[in-house]
Design a protein around this motif. Sequence first.
Motif, PDB file in Angstrom:
ATOM      1  N   PRO A 120       0.844  -1.199   0.000  1.00 18.13           N
ATOM      2  CA  PRO A 120       0.000   0.000   0.000  1.00 18.13           C
ATOM      3  C   PRO A 120       0.875   1.243   0.000  1.00 18.13           C
ATOM      4  O   PRO A 120       1.617   1.483   0.934  1.00 18.13           O
ATOM      5  N   ASN A 174      -0.895   6.281   2.791  1.00 20.08           N
ATOM      6  CA  ASN A 174      -0.943   6.082   4.226  1.00 20.08           C
ATOM      7  C   ASN A 174      -2.262   5.441   4.633  1.00 20.08           C
ATOM      8  O   ASN A 174      -2.370   4.823   5.676  1.00 20.08           O
ATOM      9  N   ARG A 197      -5.537   3.129   4.806  1.00 20.19           N
ATOM     10  CA  ARG A 197      -5.784   1.707   4.737  1.00 20.19           C
ATOM     11  C   ARG A 197      -6.443   1.359   3.419  1.00 20.19           C
ATOM     12  O   ARG A 197      -7.230   2.123   2.880  1.00 20.19           O
ATOM     13  N   GLY A 226      -2.643  -7.164   0.390  1.00 17.22           N
ATOM     14  CA  GLY A 226      -2.588  -7.570   1.790  1.00 17.22           C
ATOM     15  C   GLY A 226      -3.774  -7.027   2.567  1.00 17.22           C
ATOM     16  O   GLY A 226      -3.707  -6.795   3.765  1.00 17.22           O
ATOM     17  N   TYR A 227      -4.851  -6.827   1.843  1.00 21.02           N
ATOM     18  CA  TYR A 227      -6.039  -6.249   2.473  1.00 21.02           C
ATOM     19  C   TYR A 227      -6.561  -7.108   3.631  1.00 21.02           C
ATOM     20  O   TYR A 227      -6.591  -8.326   3.554  1.00 21.02           O
ATOM     21  N   VAL A 228      -6.933  -6.422   4.695  1.00 26.62           N
ATOM     22  CA  VAL A 228      -7.613  -7.080   5.816  1.00 26.62           C
ATOM     23  C   VAL A 228      -8.801  -6.217   6.200  1.00 26.62           C
ATOM     24  O   VAL A 228      -8.680  -5.000   6.302  1.00 26.62           O
ATOM     25  N   ILE A 260     -13.275  -2.652  12.926  1.00 27.65           N
ATOM     26  CA  ILE A 260     -14.166  -1.629  13.463  1.00 27.65           C
ATOM     27  C   ILE A 260     -15.450  -1.583  12.659  1.00 27.65           C
ATOM     28  O   ILE A 260     -16.547  -1.705  13.184  1.00 27.65           O
TER      29      ILE A 260
END
Lengths: 341, 341
Positions: free
Chosen positions: A2, A5, A7, A54-56, A60
Amino acid sequence: MPSSNRRVTQQDIARMTGVSQTTVSIVLNERDDAAVRIAPETRERVLQAIRKTGYVADPIARRLADQRNRFLGVFTYEPVFPAGLGDFYHPFLVGIEECAERIGCDLLLFTSAPVVDGRRRIFHQDNRLRLADGCILLGRWLDPDELARLIAEGQPFVSVGRRDDAGGPVPYVGADYPSATAAQVRAAAGLGHTTIAYVGEGAGPESHADRMRGFTAAVAQAGITGVHVRFTDAADVMDQLLERGVTAIFVEEFADGAVLAEEAERRALHVPRDLSFVALGDPTRPASTDLDFTGYRIPRREMGWQAVEVLSSILDGTGGDTQRLLPCEPVAGATLAVARA
Amino acid sequence: MPSSNRRVTQQDIARMTGVSQTTVSIVLNERDDAAVRIAPETRERVLQAIRKTGYVADPIARRLADQRNRFLGVFTYEPVFPAGLGDFYHPFLVGIEECAERIGCDLLLFTSAPVVDGRRRIFHQDNRLRLADGCILLGRWLDPDELARLIAEGQPFVSVGRRDDAGGPVPYVGADYPSATAAQVRAAAGLGHTTIAYVGEGAGPESHADRMRGFTAAVAQAGITGVHVRFTDAADVMDQLLERGVTAIFVEEFADGAVLAEEAERRALHVPRDLSFVALGDPTRPASTDLDFTGYRIPRREMGWQAVEVLSSILDGTGGDTQRLLPCEPVAGATLAVARA
DNA sequence: CCACGTTGCTAATGCGTATTAACGCCGTAA
DNA sequence: TTACGGCGTTAATACGCATTAGCAACGTGG
């Protein structure tokens, strides 16, 4: 990797893949409904993008949509990690953590609760209790007013340690002090003791009152004499006890027992030949003694574990007993012997 | 009194008070901008309703909107509340809690992290790390890949214990093992020891490598001989050491020192007259010994405290050093003496 | 050629909060 | 009378995700 900055979001994945955010969500959750289907190639494209970035999923947002935290709050009136070593509370926490891990919950320690009048208070301006789905209350004494309020507000909670009703029944997992204490009284009676003493408050926190209750009832049933003395000064107390012909001393507080035993030896009384001792539970304060006290052990770890279990069942709406008393394990020890003639 | 099971929301408060959700939010956050104002009576009405219901903002929603929820996560690769042992990690947690309380944060223990291959992993399907504003990482060894990923993703965190760079500098508060170890080596050299041993891995976790580094450098500088032996079997190791003429043994692990000292006495070697010992830090495993080991103390509580401090400054954007090494306090002890002739 | 089911996807919505832009109102100055 | 600048409040929106309803395209049987 990424670059920005920010997400990576499902929206980003969606744009990269030329599909909608919904599709990404579906792929992610591996939904296999008949209602919503994704073509294998599309699915694969999305998965590739997910792997590449690498997405998670942001937990929240996930919880927001879910209505649940999977946090269990832990409130203690003392610091959770006590600096002093006595560490009476530690085993409870071990049990709490173990069970929380098992049911997949995180623990939220309310360390920010402000201390007012020397004690932490649950309710204050910035009440954070509701941050958790439910919570575990720990402490020798819990303010009945605060308990009542918790009940009234329907806040799910479980107390570690039995509590008297507070405007309603309090869910708890406690230790069966009355039975454990009574068993020790019977043992003493069986060894010929006819005058025994309860040293301690015998009132105030439920755990004290419960011990006293067990003591009183068992003494009456055994047909022996029980005397009650509050602990003040070791010498004073010992004077009183000997004067009254006490041959076995039951101490509410382990530490007091250690001090009294020392006093006995100072008077050339041998424990247990001349004087027997029974400790009603584990040390809550650090106490140094070489004696292997007769008494019982509070199932602290198990209490912590089961408290989480009860809380979990409350949250699930699964019925079940919300008040449990666990047996204490007797400790044979070496401070209770046949009464001196 | 909220009858339903649902959480009270700002919307509920708004309806009760006859204002909008926005107003409730403003009152709650005590915004005092010139741009947005609320009349004192309105504010009071809203506050009343808030107090009455015990309303607390849902941290999840707040975080979603706000990117901030005043939780600090605590991630340990071992259980936070270890069941057995002398509790090496406990002092760290004491410090962490104390500082968290001071800055008004709650602690979120990631007890739900699943254990894979015998270790907890930070990253997994339902990664909850971001629930916290930032987190403290605790453990003897942290997976460099996971650290690298944390850095790459910009997740705020601080490690307790120094860590090697992992695709970038790792924020940490560590103990200055090299200096502390070197000081002990100099002390030994000053007492006439000319051949001393380092018993332990000396590699792997940074804390081991750091001790070894300090040892090696100090030995060279003092112009004495240093030997390195991995701990396997007490008798074997002792054979090797004596054969090489070692007169002082520096143990990486306190517990190994206890075992070796026992072995020495079994061979009629008096500690420290015939053989000196230095323990490089506090016991990480329970160890029973009567000896008062010479060595140093790891400032565990202070490390925990400062880790939170550093994390807090990272979150605030307040610059400052993000890598700190704290000095270890020397312990005189009684196991280091003049070398035997 | 129509009716209808199936397949593959998306638009719209809600979760509870914080924030921004804007609106109606009142009083005052022009 | 109109213009205008505080004042107090709100409608609208974003945050990232899950979910539901529904839409277009493509058969297939009648």
